[in-house]
Design a protein around this motif. Structure first.
Motif, PDB file in Angstrom:
ATOM      1  N   GLY A  58     -32.067 -11.139 -18.501  1.00  0.00           N
ATOM      2  CA  GLY A  58     -31.915 -12.188 -18.215  1.00  0.00           C
ATOM      3  C   GLY A  58     -32.680 -13.046 -19.245  1.00  0.00           C
ATOM      4  N   CYS A  59     -33.545 -12.586 -20.084  1.00  0.00           N
ATOM      5  CA  CYS A  59     -34.042 -13.502 -21.131  1.00  0.00           C
ATOM      6  C   CYS A  59     -34.896 -12.519 -22.009  1.00  0.00           C
ATOM      7  CB  CYS A  59     -35.332 -14.455 -20.473  1.00  0.00           C
ATOM      8  SG  CYS A  59     -36.590 -13.468 -19.738  1.00  0.00           S
ATOM      9  N   SER A 106     -39.943 -12.868 -29.902  1.00  0.00           N
ATOM     10  CA  SER A 106     -39.675 -12.266 -31.465  1.00  0.00           C
ATOM     11  C   SER A 106     -38.387 -12.001 -31.578  1.00  0.00           C
ATOM     12  CB  SER A 106     -40.489 -10.783 -31.580  1.00  0.00           C
ATOM     13  OG  SER A 106     -40.252  -9.703 -30.481  1.00  0.00           O
ATOM     14  N   LYS A 107     -37.557 -11.628 -30.397  1.00  0.00           N
ATOM     15  CA  LYS A 107     -36.069 -11.444 -30.622  1.00  0.00           C
ATOM     16  C   LYS A 107     -35.313 -12.508 -30.570  1.00  0.00           C
ATOM     17  CE  LYS A 107     -34.855  -7.502 -29.903  1.00  0.00           C
ATOM     18  NZ  LYS A 107     -34.806  -6.350 -30.719  1.00  0.00           N
ATOM     19  N   ALA A 108     -35.846 -13.561 -29.993  1.00  0.00           N
ATOM     20  CA  ALA A 108     -35.355 -14.885 -29.874  1.00  0.00           C
ATOM     21  C   ALA A 108     -35.488 -15.615 -31.387  1.00  0.00           C
ATOM     22  CB  ALA A 108     -35.781 -15.877 -28.817  1.00  0.00           C
ATOM     23  N   LYS A 109     -36.931 -15.292 -31.865  1.00  0.00           N
ATOM     24  CA  LYS A 109     -36.781 -15.991 -33.185  1.00  0.00           C
ATOM     25  C   LYS A 109     -36.042 -15.441 -34.362  1.00  0.00           C
ATOM     26  CE  LYS A 109     -41.228 -16.637 -34.567  1.00  0.00           C
ATOM     27  NZ  LYS A 109     -42.640 -16.198 -35.280  1.00  0.00           N
ATOM     28  N   GLU A 123     -31.492 -20.850 -23.247  1.00  0.00           N
ATOM     29  CA  GLU A 123     -30.998 -19.823 -22.345  1.00  0.00           C
ATOM     30  C   GLU A 123     -31.373 -18.464 -22.890  1.00  0.00           C
ATOM     31  OE1 GLU A 123     -26.696 -20.231 -22.134  1.00  0.00           O
ATOM     32  OE2 GLU A 123     -27.081 -21.802 -20.438  1.00  0.00           O
ATOM     33  N   MET A 124     -31.897 -18.561 -24.055  1.00  0.00           N
ATOM     34  CA  MET A 124     -32.468 -17.135 -24.435  1.00  0.00           C
ATOM     35  C   MET A 124     -33.981 -16.980 -23.792  1.00  0.00           C
ATOM     36  SD  MET A 124     -31.688 -16.211 -28.307  1.00  0.00           S
ATOM     37  CE  MET A 124     -31.920 -17.725 -29.421  1.00  0.00           C
ATOM     38  N   LEU A 125     -34.557 -18.039 -23.551  1.00  0.00           N
ATOM     39  CA  LEU A 125     -35.944 -17.839 -23.055  1.00  0.00           C
ATOM     40  C   LEU A 125     -36.141 -18.272 -21.734  1.00  0.00           C
ATOM     41  CD1 LEU A 125     -37.479 -19.963 -26.003  1.00  0.00           C
ATOM     42  CD2 LEU A 125     -37.685 -17.230 -25.671  1.00  0.00           C
TER      43      LEU A 125
END
Length: 365
Positions: A210-211, A215-218, A310-312
């Motif tokens: 779900g989030c 580091s992956k979002a960056k 939505e990624m976080l």
């Protein structure tokens, strides 16, 4: 559902329909006059439905329904425009359907939405995976544009512009490459590169409970900002950047971003602004919600912010809920990350950074 209403006379029960002026019709009217009963003509409504949405049965690309909104919030559709150029970039035959079927094999659907349906497939000569998009002509919502002296469907023209030379951009650019296109008269077929293995970002987030980690979002956001700058340099306004329109290639240790679905995109003129919203309503920028006017750069930055949100966060983003403070940016985010997200989701478009300024933000460096 779009409905077209019309009225037609209904046949009398148990009797054939009469023509006006026939002998039998005159007898019936005479009989009715004698009985003091005026002739009654019943009417019935006929409804036609126009359904474009099919259920998606693959997680490679989930294409959600799109809305086109006028300033008063109503859904609108532009009139269909004639497309002058109807051949593929290298077409030599006179029958595009025969040529398409000879060159490609079509497999299962990947997803469907308000504009068309996308199928998996492969090119027969070398088994290269492709995505095949079928768009009924009545769903070509954006008017044709002129590219290199030819009038082309907008999606085709934009993808041609982003695909420098045939096959040179396959696997190399963030936007998926255009391989072929065919105008069959009643529908447009667009053949595109299909990265394998890949899932859309929405599915990718769900698979990560779900989030995503910061580091992956960056890693993903860096690529998205670079991709958006590339579009801006080519004067392309995507207008519908969202998790469902972002593919994540998963074949390597570092996820790679690919942009898909340019069906609502347009070519931007200097200083232009827009008063009809093309895109997904829940991601509409605040300036459209308040004044029904929006511009390419600030709107793209806003949409990048909604993707990062939505990624976080485990809750889905909706502009109206965010503006009413029913959605909040998590207080647990690190300072630079929180600042980056707040800048993207700044309500006043004049206070949002440009894409170039975003690229230089400390969080991405």
């Amino acid at each position: 559902m779009n409905r077209v209403c019309d009225t037609v006379p209904r046949k009398h029960q148990g009797e054939p329909c009469e023509e006006v002026g026939s002998a039998r019709g005159r007898q019936r009217r005479d009989r009715d006059d004698e009985e003091g009963k005026p002739e009654k003509r019943k009417r019935r409504r006929v409804f036609e439905s126009n359904k474009h949405d099919l259920a998606s049965n693959s997680d490679v690309s989930r294409i959600s329904r799109k809305r086109i909104l006028s300033p008063d919030g109503r859904k609108v559709r532009e009139k269909k425009k004639r497309v002058v150029e109807k051949k593929t970039p290298d077409a030599s035959g006179d029958n595009p359907r025969v040529e398409f079927e000879a060159k490609y094999s079509e497999l299962d659907p990947l997803g469907a939405g308000g504009c068309g349906t996308v199928f998996a497939g492969f090119r027969k000569e070398d088994n290269v995976p492709v995505a095949i998009k079928h768009i009924p002509h009545e769903n070509l919502l954006c008017k044709p544009v002129c590219l290199n002296g030819k009038m082309l469907p907008t999606e085709v023209a934009i993808m041609m512009k982003l695909t420098a030379k045939k096959n040179d951009s396959v696997g190399k650019s963030a936007p998926v490459a255009l391989l072929d296109w065919y105008d069959l008269g009643h529908e447009l077929i667009v053949v595109m590169e299909r990265p394998v293995p890949a899932v859309d970002l929405s599915t990718y987030i769900k698979r990560k409970k779900g989030c995503l980690r910061e580091s992956k979002a960056k890693t993903i956001m860096k690529q998205l900002v670079d991709a958006a700058i590339g579009l801006e340099q080519n004067r392309v306004f995507h207008r519908d950047i969202k998790p469902e329109n972002i593919l994540i290639e998963t074949g390597q240790s570092v996820p790679r971003v690919r942009l898909i679905d340019f069906g609502l995109s347009c070519l931007v003129k200097l200083g232009s602004f827009y008063t009809v919203f093309y895109g997904t309503e829940k991601y509409a920028p605040p300036e459209y919600c308040s004044s029904s006017v929006y511009r390419a750069g600030p709107s793209t930055v806003w949409q990048l912010g909604t993707v990062l949100y939505e990624m976080l966060h485990k809750k889905g983003f909706k502009t109206k809920r965010f503006l009413s403070k029913k959605l909040q940016i998590s207080s647990e985010l690190r300072k630079n990350l929180k600042d980056f997200l707040q800048l993207c989701l700044e309500e006043d478009p004049k206070l949002r950074p440009t894409l170039t300024e975003l690229k230089l933000h400390p969080w991405l460096n």
